[in-house]
Scaffold this motif. Structure first.
Motif, PDB file in Angstrom:
ATOM      1  N   ALA A   1      27.782  34.854  33.559  1.00 27.65           N
ATOM      2  CA  ALA A   1      28.645  35.968  33.948  1.00 27.65           C
ATOM      3  C   ALA A   1      29.944  35.405  34.495  1.00 27.65           C
ATOM      4  N   MET A   2      31.079  35.766  33.870  1.00 30.64           N
ATOM      5  CA  MET A   2      32.394  35.286  34.272  1.00 30.64           C
ATOM      6  C   MET A   2      33.281  36.485  34.565  1.00 30.64           C
ATOM      7  N   ALA A   3      33.593  36.707  35.839  1.00 33.32           N
ATOM      8  CA  ALA A   3      34.372  37.860  36.275  1.00 33.32           C
ATOM      9  C   ALA A   3      35.784  37.414  36.675  1.00 33.32           C
ATOM     10  N   GLY A   4      36.706  38.383  36.717  1.00 34.92           N
ATOM     11  CA  GLY A   4      38.076  38.096  37.158  1.00 34.92           C
ATOM     12  C   GLY A   4      38.798  37.070  36.318  1.00 34.92           C
TER      13      GLY A   4
ATOM     14  N   ASN B   1      41.902  37.702  38.663  1.00 31.00           N
ATOM     15  CA  ASN B   1      41.510  38.652  39.708  1.00 31.00           C
ATOM     16  C   ASN B   1      40.529  37.980  40.663  1.00 31.00           C
ATOM     17  N   SER B   2      41.041  37.433  41.757  1.00 28.15           N
ATOM     18  CA  SER B   2      40.183  36.729  42.709  1.00 28.15           C
ATOM     19  C   SER B   2      39.351  37.676  43.569  1.00 28.15           C
ATOM     20  N   ASN B   3      39.631  38.984  43.495  1.00 26.90           N
ATOM     21  CA  ASN B   3      38.858  39.969  44.250  1.00 26.90           C
ATOM     22  C   ASN B   3      37.644  40.481  43.485  1.00 26.90           C
TER      23      ASN B   3
ATOM     24  N   GLY C   1      37.827  31.512  37.554  1.00 26.61           N
ATOM     25  CA  GLY C   1      37.806  30.088  37.219  1.00 26.61           C
ATOM     26  C   GLY C   1      36.937  29.237  38.111  1.00 26.61           C
ATOM     27  N   TYR C   2      36.515  29.737  39.267  1.00 30.14           N
ATOM     28  CA  TYR C   2      35.617  28.991  40.154  1.00 30.14           C
ATOM     29  C   TYR C   2      34.183  29.362  39.798  1.00 30.14           C
ATOM     30  N   TYR C   3      33.304  28.373  39.709  1.00 30.89           N
ATOM     31  CA  TYR C   3      31.978  28.661  39.171  1.00 30.89           C
ATOM     32  C   TYR C   3      30.887  27.904  39.919  1.00 30.89           C
ATOM     33  N   GLN C   4      29.657  28.376  39.711  1.00 31.54           N
ATOM     34  CA  GLN C   4      28.458  27.670  40.133  1.00 31.54           C
ATOM     35  C   GLN C   4      27.448  27.755  39.007  1.00 31.54           C
TER      36      GLN C   4
ATOM     37  N   LEU D   1      34.541  35.393  45.946  1.00 31.15           N
ATOM     38  CA  LEU D   1      35.336  34.233  46.338  1.00 31.15           C
ATOM     39  C   LEU D   1      35.790  34.369  47.787  1.00 31.15           C
ATOM     40  N   GLU D   2      35.647  33.281  48.503  1.00 29.81           N
ATOM     41  CA  GLU D   2      36.209  33.174  49.849  1.00 29.81           C
ATOM     42  C   GLU D   2      37.143  31.975  49.822  1.00 29.81           C
ATOM     43  N   GLY D   3      38.427  32.248  49.597  1.00 30.62           N
ATOM     44  CA  GLY D   3      39.382  31.160  49.361  1.00 30.62           C
ATOM     45  C   GLY D   3      39.092  30.527  48.004  1.00 30.62           C
TER      46      GLY D   3
END
Length: 232
Positions: free
Chosen positions: A174-177, A181-183, A200-203, A221-223
């Motif tokens: 699942a890839m959102a934003g 859109n960081s929110n 773009g930030y993932y786990q 996302l938190e920062g």
């Protein structure tokens, strides 16, 4: 008497088709950047296989030989580059991928010549799927949120410009934003995801806490850090 048969010329039919491409933006030192790619592949082997890849070289100053070496290094990792941007065309050899221009994170629409002015229909800002997303399926909706009333199977993929809501089990990716859109957030009733990404930030599955498995959860996302917590 000579008889000559007229041959019918077959016209070439051209069709347009758009894909969501991953953009790789290498930085110096290249060796360390490739090490980060290796770390990503170690967590999720084969994730980039078959995916359109664009190489953005605007942040580095590489010679033609260095570009060729970089392409070879990516090829050794089964990463095939579809095109290159952010570099002078003179630095690209004939055997390299073509120079691309005009790339943007949006949906391209076709302009029709206006015969009679008609009121524009508002574009949908959300996509609702009332059936499960099965293994191998890829759902791409860049305009907003995606809601799945069922589950998302292993090997399936959802890409959304907004948030992703899964009312069943999330086993795939699942890839959102994805439009920056960081929110955006990801919600699911049971988390067994292979990969979660927001802006773009993932786990990957290996990085998700075992205590969250098979539980309702949300990711945001938190920062520059992705947080995943139980959904109360």
């Amino acid at each position: 008497m000579d008889v000559r048969a007229d041959t019918t010329r077959q016209l070439v039919r051209l069709r347009g088709r758009s894909y969501v491409a991953f953009v790789f933006s290498p930085v110096v030192p290249i060796v360390e950047w490739l090490a980060e790619i290796d770390a990503t592949l170690a967590r999720s082997p084969g994730y980039f296989v078959g995916k359109p890849i664009v190489l953005d070289l605007s942040a580095v100053d590489l010679s033609s030989a260095a570009i060729g070496h970089l392409l070879g290094s990516l090829g050794e990792r089964n990463i095939r580059v579809l095109g290159i941007e952010g570099v002078e065309e003179e630095r690209l050899a004939a055997n390299m991928p073509p120079l691309l221009t005009g790339g943007r994170a949006c949906v391209i629409t076709r302009n029709e010549p206006a015969q009679k002015p008609e009121p524009e229909k508002p574009k949908p800002t959300s996509l609702l799927l009332d059936t499960p997303v099965r293994s191998g399926q890829s759902i791409v909706f860049m305009e907003g949120d995606v809601t799945v009333l069922g589950s998302v199977g292993s090997g399936a993929e959802i890409v959304a410009g907004g948030s992703i809501h899964v009312y069943g089990t999330l086993r795939g990716r699942a890839m959102a934003g994805v439009n920056g859109n960081s929110n955006a957030r990801i919600y699911c009733q049971k988390i067994e995801a292979e990969l979660l990404a927001i802006d773009g930030y993932y786990q990957t599955a290996e990085e998700i806490d075992d205590s969250l498995r098979n539980r309702p959860a949300q990711a945001w996302l938190e920062g520059d850090t992705m947080k995943i917590t139980p959904l109360n």
